[in-house]
Design an enzyme around this catalytic site. Structure first.
Site, short mmCIF file in Angstrom:
data_model
loop_
_atom_site.label_atom_id
_atom_site.label_comp_id
_atom_site.label_asym_id
_atom_site.label_seq_id
_atom_site.Cartn_x
_atom_site.Cartn_y
_atom_site.Cartn_z
N LYS A 1 -2.98 5.86 -4.25
CA LYS A 1 -3.89 6.77 -3.82
C LYS A 1 -3.63 8.28 -4.39
CE LYS A 1 -4.04 4.45 0.71
NZ LYS A 1 -2.38 4.36 0.86
N TYR B 1 2.83 9.86 0.07
CA TYR B 1 3.82 9.30 0.93
C TYR B 1 5.26 9.39 0.26
CZ TYR B 1 0.06 6.29 2.78
OH TYR B 1 -1.19 5.87 3.36
N HIS C 1 -7.74 9.48 -2.11
CA HIS C 1 -7.21 9.46 -0.85
C HIS C 1 -8.16 9.94 0.46
CE1 HIS C 1 -3.04 9.14 1.29
NE2 HIS C 1 -3.94 8.77 2.36
N ASP D 1 0.81 -1.09 0.08
CA ASP D 1 0.11 -0.06 0.16
C ASP D 1 0.85 1.12 -0.16
OD1 ASP D 1 -3.04 1.23 0.91
OD2 ASP D 1 -1.44 2.22 1.71
N1 LIG Z 1 -5.81 5.87 3.54
C1 LIG Z 1 -5.30 6.72 4.62
O1 LIG Z 1 -5.75 7.83 4.90
C2 LIG Z 1 -4.39 6.19 5.48
C3 LIG Z 1 -3.98 6.69 6.42
C4 LIG Z 1 -2.80 6.38 7.48
C5 LIG Z 1 -2.28 5.09 6.81
N2 LIG Z 1 -2.63 4.59 5.89
C6 LIG Z 1 -2.00 3.28 5.60
O2 LIG Z 1 -2.11 2.35 6.59
C7 LIG Z 1 -0.88 1.65 6.99
C8 LIG Z 1 -0.74 1.24 8.26
O3 LIG Z 1 -1.25 2.43 9.38
P1 LIG Z 1 -0.18 3.09 10.05
O4 LIG Z 1 1.09 2.82 9.76
O5 LIG Z 1 -0.71 4.42 10.46
O6 LIG Z 1 -0.48 2.45 11.63
P2 LIG Z 1 -0.48 0.84 12.15
O7 LIG Z 1 -0.31 -0.17 11.05
O8 LIG Z 1 -1.83 0.74 13.06
O9 LIG Z 1 0.57 1.08 13.19
C9 LIG Z 1 2.10 1.10 13.00
C10 LIG Z 1 2.72 1.06 14.08
O10 LIG Z 1 2.61 0.34 14.96
C11 LIG Z 1 4.07 -0.35 15.19
N3 LIG Z 1 3.69 -1.94 14.99
C12 LIG Z 1 3.54 -2.64 13.97
N4 LIG Z 1 3.34 -3.71 14.16
C13 LIG Z 1 3.59 -4.10 15.49
C14 LIG Z 1 3.40 -5.20 16.29
N5 LIG Z 1 2.92 -6.47 15.91
N6 LIG Z 1 3.59 -5.00 17.55
C15 LIG Z 1 3.96 -3.83 17.94
N7 LIG Z 1 3.90 -2.69 17.32
C16 LIG Z 1 3.65 -3.00 15.98
C17 LIG Z 1 5.01 -0.09 14.11
O11 LIG Z 1 6.11 0.29 14.53
P3 LIG Z 1 7.52 -0.50 13.92
O12 LIG Z 1 7.48 -0.05 12.45
O13 LIG Z 1 8.32 -0.20 14.55
O14 LIG Z 1 6.87 -1.93 13.74
C18 LIG Z 1 4.40 1.59 14.01
O15 LIG Z 1 4.82 2.26 14.78
C19 LIG Z 1 0.17 2.88 6.46
O16 LIG Z 1 1.39 2.47 6.50
C20 LIG Z 1 -0.40 3.29 5.19
O17 LIG Z 1 -0.05 2.49 4.12
C21 LIG Z 1 -3.67 5.15 5.08
#
Ligand SMILES: NC(=O)c1ccc[n+]([C@@H]2O[C@H](COP(=O)([O-])OP(=O)(O)OC[C@H]3O[C@@H](n4cnc5c(N)ncnc54)[C@H](OP(=O)(O)O)[C@@H]3O)[C@@H](O)[C@H]2O)c1
Length: 280
Positions: free
Chosen positions: A77, A52, A110, A47
């Site tokens: 997006k 980004y 997005h 994704d």
């Molecule tokens: N469409 C939108 O508007 C939108 C907005 C935001 C995000 N996104 C997409 O969604 C993806 C995921 O969302 P996100 O990155 O905001 O948040 P997330 O996946 O909920 O959380 C990521 C955080 O959690 C940690 N983490 C991941 N797996 C873990 C585990 N098993 N145990 C403990 N900690 C863990 C990661 O740290 P480490 O890397 O250090 O493991 C990072 O700090 C993004 O990368 C992006 O592609 C889309």
């Protein structure tokens, strides 16, 4: 990834249920390592987003790891500043260039923006007709926005990517998407870490000999959602996909369902719709 973890979208295309989020992975060596671990662990969906600024870095990482284009599903997006008919079409061409490919598997709007709402969607319908993208969808749309889109759309989104985790379950919207054959895909499925210290989920994790993250992601699988957790840590990248070999009971599912606090880690889509841009 096992074949049974593929979801069939309303347009008949197939999409892996769990994908790999790449937000904030911008350094080439970090992306190379994350993509290598993720692909070896079984992730086939990556994704990215124009916003980004890492489409080129992702494409290079796939190349550096010898991963063929047809072996992965790429979600991208349209950034807010690229919305509107002409700009959206041009931005998809630029994304194709950045990604070094002639098609994108899934292109999303997005964020909803009131002034560009219908023109942006019409552009995505047209780039799909032109074969540049296989599937089209939206992100951060609520029910009213989807109902509004329906008044002019020729085809409806097949995916709605929304913030979704135990503190923001949005069950009404998830049910609506389901009834409309739109796959709900959870972004920040771990609440960017905000839900990982919940003591009740920790107890459940201990009981299943799993991590808190795995319990949350398994809950999303059983709710029928798709999700795109992000990690740059090899062990966490792997554990986030090891969620298909255990099951939560109906009681455990309900206990997770009621943790909802309507608590966002990101922007409120209605505010963005009205303002025309993200505010944090
Ligand atoms: N469409 C939108 O508007 C939108 C907005 C935001 C995000 N996104 C997409 O969604 C993806 C995921 O969302 P996100 O990155 O905001 O948040 P997330 O996946 O909920 O959380 C990521 C955080 O959690 C940690 N983490 C991941 N797996 C873990 C585990 N098993 N145990 C403990 N900690 C863990 C990661 O740290 P480490 O890397 O250090 O493991 C990072 O700090 C993004 O990368 C992006 O592609 C889309």
């Amino acid at each position: 990834m096992e074949a049974d973890n593929l979801l069939t979208l309303a347009d008949e295309n197939k999409m892996p249920q769990v994908g790999f989020g790449t937000y904030l992975i911008n350094k080439q060596d970090e992306m190379d390592a994350a993509v290598k671990t993720a692909f070896e662990a079984g992730y086939r969906l990556f994704d990215t987003a124009q916003m980004y600024r890492n489409e080129q870095v992702l494409a290079a990482a796939l190349n550096h790891n010898g991963i063929a284009r047809q072996d992965v599903f790429i979600t991208d997006k349209v950034a807010n500043e690229n919305q509107g008919y002409e700009l959206t079409v041009a931005s998809v061409d630029f994304s194709l260039e950045q990604l070094g490919t002639d098609y994108i598997d899934l292109m999303l709007v997005h964020w909803p923006i009131n002034t560009k709402f219908f023109d942006t969607w019409r552009a995505l319908e047209d780039v799909k007709k032109a074969g540049k993208v296989k599937s089209i969808g939206v992100s951060n749309y609520n029910r009213a926005m989807l109902e509004l889109l329906k008044t002019q759309a020729t085809e409806m989104p097949v995916v709605n990517q929304i913030e979704n985790h135990p503190y923001l379950t949005s069950q009404g919207l998830v049910d609506y998407d389901h009834a409309e054959e739109i796959v709900t895909q959870a972004w920040s499925p771990l609440g960017r870490g905000a839900v990982l210290d919940n003591p009740m989920i920790q107890k459940m994790a201990d009981h299943h000999d799993r991590s808190v993250a795995q319990i949350i992601l398994r809950w999303q699988v059983q709710r029928g959602l798709s999700m795109i957790p992000k990690s740059v840590n090899p062990a966490r990248i792997k554990e986030n996909l090891q969620i298909f070999d255990f099951e939560l009971s109906a009681d455990e599912m309900s206990m997770l369902d009621i943790l909802n606090r309507n608590e966002r880690t990101g922007n409120d889509p209605e505010e963005v719709y009205e303002l025309g841009h993200q505010y944090r």
